[in-house]
Design a protein around this motif. Structure first.
Motif, PDB file in Angstrom:
ATOM      1  N   ILE A 236      23.783  70.473  59.912  1.00  7.66           N
ATOM      2  CA  ILE A 236      22.790  69.759  59.099  1.00  7.66           C
ATOM      3  C   ILE A 236      22.412  70.584  57.878  1.00  7.66           C
ATOM      4  N   LEU A 237      22.199  71.891  58.068  1.00 10.49           N
ATOM      5  CA  LEU A 237      21.855  72.754  56.942  1.00 10.49           C
ATOM      6  C   LEU A 237      23.002  72.860  55.944  1.00 10.49           C
ATOM      7  N   GLN A 238      24.222  72.865  56.450  1.00 13.72           N
ATOM      8  CA  GLN A 238      25.386  72.923  55.573  1.00 13.72           C
ATOM      9  C   GLN A 238      25.475  71.672  54.706  1.00 13.72           C
ATOM     10  N   ARG A 239      25.253  70.511  55.313  1.00 12.64           N
ATOM     11  CA  ARG A 239      25.291  69.266  54.549  1.00 12.64           C
ATOM     12  C   ARG A 239      24.197  69.223  53.489  1.00 12.64           C
ATOM     13  N   ARG A 240      23.054  69.761  53.835  1.00 15.71           N
ATOM     14  CA  ARG A 240      21.938  69.753  52.894  1.00 15.71           C
ATOM     15  C   ARG A 240      22.254  70.622  51.674  1.00 15.71           C
ATOM     16  N   ALA A 241      23.020  71.696  51.908  1.00 13.20           N
ATOM     17  CA  ALA A 241      23.327  72.629  50.817  1.00 13.20           C
ATOM     18  C   ALA A 241      24.447  72.105  49.912  1.00 13.20           C
TER      19      ALA A 241
END
Length: 242
Positions: A236-241
Motif C-alpha cells: 500500500i505504501l509503495q502504491r502511494r509513493a
C-alpha cells in the motif's frame, strides 16, 4: 443497507495477543480499513461481529462506536460452527427485505465497494461476490456459466480460478438467512464448519441471478500472519509513493 462485518475469528497475531481485526496497517486498524471502504455506500447500517472475550478485554465496543457511531456490536461466543453460523446470530437485524453486505473483517480488499454494489444493481442480480484469480485450496470458489452467472459455489475446493474475496452482497437479507438455514438443514458443511460461500448454492437452486465482480489478485490481502500484514502495508505504501 445492512453491512455485517465478520471479525470474530480466533486468529491472533502474537503482537501483544491482540486480535487480528485490530492489526494496524499504515496507522489504521484493519477494522477501520473495512469500515472506511464502505463510506461511499448510502444508508449503511453496520453490524460488527466480535468475540465476546475480545469485546471485554480490549474494549472493542468503544472502538467500533468511534469508527461507526450508530453501529451494532454483535457479541459472539468463543466457538460457533463457522462463519455462516456467526452471521445467523445477526438474524434479528438482517432477516429483512433490506440489502445485505457481508464482509470479512480479517481481510483487506482494495476496491470501491460502492462501485461494486452499483454494478450488481445495474445487472439486476439477486446476489453477488467479489473474486480474484487463484487455484489455492485455502479459498472459497465460484464457477460461472457462459452467461457469466454463478452456477456453483464451493469452500476450500478450487472448482474454477474465481476465488472469492470475503465480499458477499444480497439484494435481500431474507434470501441469505433462508439460504444458510437450508444449507444447515442439509448439513452442507466443510470440515464440520458452515461457510458463507456455499450458501449461494441454495440460491442457485432457486434460480436466482448471482454474479461476480473481479479484482486484481494483488488487491486482495488475506491476513493470517504478521508477515502478511507487513507485506500488505509495504504494498500500500509503495502504491502511494508511485
Amino acid at each position: 443497507m445492512n453491512i455485517l462485518i465478520l471479525a470474530a475469528g480466533g486468529v491472533e497475531l502474537h503482537d501483544g495477543d491482540y486480535p487480528l481485526c485490530i492489526a494496524e496497517i499504515d496507522g489504521r486498524p484493519l477494522l477501520q480499513w473495512v469500515i472506511d471502504a464502505c463510506s461511499g455506500i448510502r444508508g449503511a447500517k453496520f453490524i460488527v461481529a466480535l468475540r465476546e472475550q475480545d469485546i471485554r478485554r480490549y474494549h472493542l465496543g468503544n472502538m467500533v462506536g468511534l469508527l461507526a457511531p450508530r453501529a451494532t456490536v454483535l457479541s459472539v461466543p468463543e466457538n460457533t460452527q463457522g462463519a455462516a453460523c456467526t452471521a445467523l446470530l445477526a438474524t434479528p437485524h438482517i432477516d429483512t427485505d433490506d440489502e445485505l453486505l457481508i464482509l470479512n473483517g480479517n481481510d483487506l480488499l482494495e476496491a470501491d465497494f460502492s462501485a461494486v454494489v452499483s454494478d450488481f444493481h445495474h445487472r439486476d442480480l439477486h446476489a453477488g461476490t467479489v473474486t480474484f484469480a487463484s487455484v489455492h485450496p485455502r479459498y472459497s470458489y465460484v464457477r460461472c456459466g457462459e452467461d457469466g452467472l454463478v452456477v456453483e459455489a464451493a469452500e476450500k475446493n478450487p472448482i474454477s480460478r474465481a476465488a472469492t474475496a470475503g465480499f458477499y452482497w444480497f439484494k435481500r437479507g431474507t434470501d441469505f438467512v433462508r439460504a444458510v438455514q437450508n444449507m444447515i438443514r442439509k448439513n452442507a458443511s466443510v470440515n464440520d464448519l458452515f461457510y458463507i460461500c456455499p450458501s449461494l448454492n441454495e440460491l442457485i437452486l432457486e434460480q436466482r441471478r448471482i454474479g461476480t465482480y473481479t479484482v486484481e489478485q494483488n488487491h486482495y490481502h488475506p491476513m493470517k500472519t504478521l508477515q502478511q500484514v507487513s507485506q500488505c502495508e509495504s504494498l500500500i505504501l509503495q502504491r502511494r509513493a508511485e
